[in-house]
Design a protein around this motif. Sequence first.
Motif: not given
Length: 128
Positions: A87-94
């Motif tokens: 799973v690739v979680v974008p930094q902006t989402v975090v």
Amino acid sequence: MISLRTFSVKTKQGKVLKIVREHYLRSDIPCSSAICEECDQELCKLESEGKSKSTLIPTFHYIVPDTNVILHQVILDVLEDPVFKNVVVPQTVVEEVKHRHTPTYVRLRTLIDQPDRHFYVFTNEHHK
């Protein structure tokens, strides 16, 4: 590469200020995928192939969730299932989850910190 962000802010006295911020975009940020030929293969956190346990999507794939997906309680419960890997979680989402709902952020960070789950935080805001 330099990108300029320009926006206007109204002060308490009613004056309008124009604010210009430089935003540096980099091309050397790795995607951390083992499939990528440009990234250092020793530092890759995502698998290049694996057996999908899903009958809906039988081929190998990566999952990239959105902020609304993470904030939705049921979907986060689904992501906590050990079947979901790569799973690739974008930094902006975090960052957005961190500011909106702290308990969900803590759950997300625990998922990201498990190395066998192959979750990766991609710094999309600074990537060219």
